[in-house]
Design a protein around this motif. Structure first.
Motif, PDB file in Angstrom:
ATOM      1  N   GLN A  28       0.780  -1.376  -0.118  1.00 27.02           N
ATOM      2  CA  GLN A  28       0.202   0.197   0.011  1.00 27.02           C
ATOM      3  C   GLN A  28       1.188   1.470  -0.026  1.00 27.02           C
ATOM      4  N   HIS A  31      -0.853   5.113   0.473  1.00 26.35           N
ATOM      5  CA  HIS A  31      -1.592   5.511   0.664  1.00 26.35           C
ATOM      6  C   HIS A  31      -1.242   5.771   2.735  1.00 26.35           C
ATOM      7  N   ALA A  34      -0.819   3.794   6.002  1.00 24.34           N
ATOM      8  CA  ALA A  34      -1.740   2.248   5.494  1.00 24.34           C
ATOM      9  C   ALA A  34      -1.418   1.389   6.464  1.00 24.34           C
ATOM     10  N   ASN A  88      -0.845   5.924  -5.035  1.00 23.08           N
ATOM     11  CA  ASN A  88      -1.699   5.950  -5.002  1.00 23.08           C
ATOM     12  C   ASN A  88      -2.628   4.748  -5.744  1.00 23.08           C
ATOM     13  N   ASN A  90      -4.736   2.278  -4.633  1.00 25.02           N
ATOM     14  CA  ASN A  90      -5.392   1.611  -4.332  1.00 25.02           C
ATOM     15  C   ASN A  90      -5.654  -0.076  -4.227  1.00 25.02           C
TER      16      ASN A  90
END
Length: 104
Positions: A28, A31, A34, A88, A90
């Protein structure tokens, strides 16, 4: 000295969620926070599973979970500028403990 050793052990064993969330399959990166999110999910799932299946063990897992959440929040704060620079994609990393009330 004994209390210090236990505290040091808890700190060394915690904070892994920030690292686990950023490496391996479905990492991740990019993010923000995370590891904190991953620590919260793991704490909830694992502690609930232990509460249902082995209630006495929750005495040990709650302090470690709290230490991991706090350490992950601190590490994610340090890593925030890096996450802000990375795109990012996702991805979502699955938790270590999987628990469902529905039996299949």
């Amino acid at each position: 000295m004994k209390k210090f050793s236990v505290l040091l052990l808890a700190i060394l064993l915690s904070g892994c969620s920030s690292l686990i969330a950023r490496v391996g399959e479905n990492h991740q990166n990019g993010h923000p926070y995370a590891g904190f999110d991953y620590a919260l999910e793991n704490a909830a799932n694992c502690n609930f599973a232990l509460f249902v299946n082995a209630p006495p063990l929750i005495i040990f897992t709650i302090p470690v979970s709290l230490a991991d959440i706090l350490a992950s929040a601190a590490m994610d704060t340090v890593l925030y500028p890096v996450d802000a620079l990375i795109e990012n994609d996702n991805r979502h990393k699955s938790t270590l403990c999987h628990f469902s009330l529905h039996h299949q």
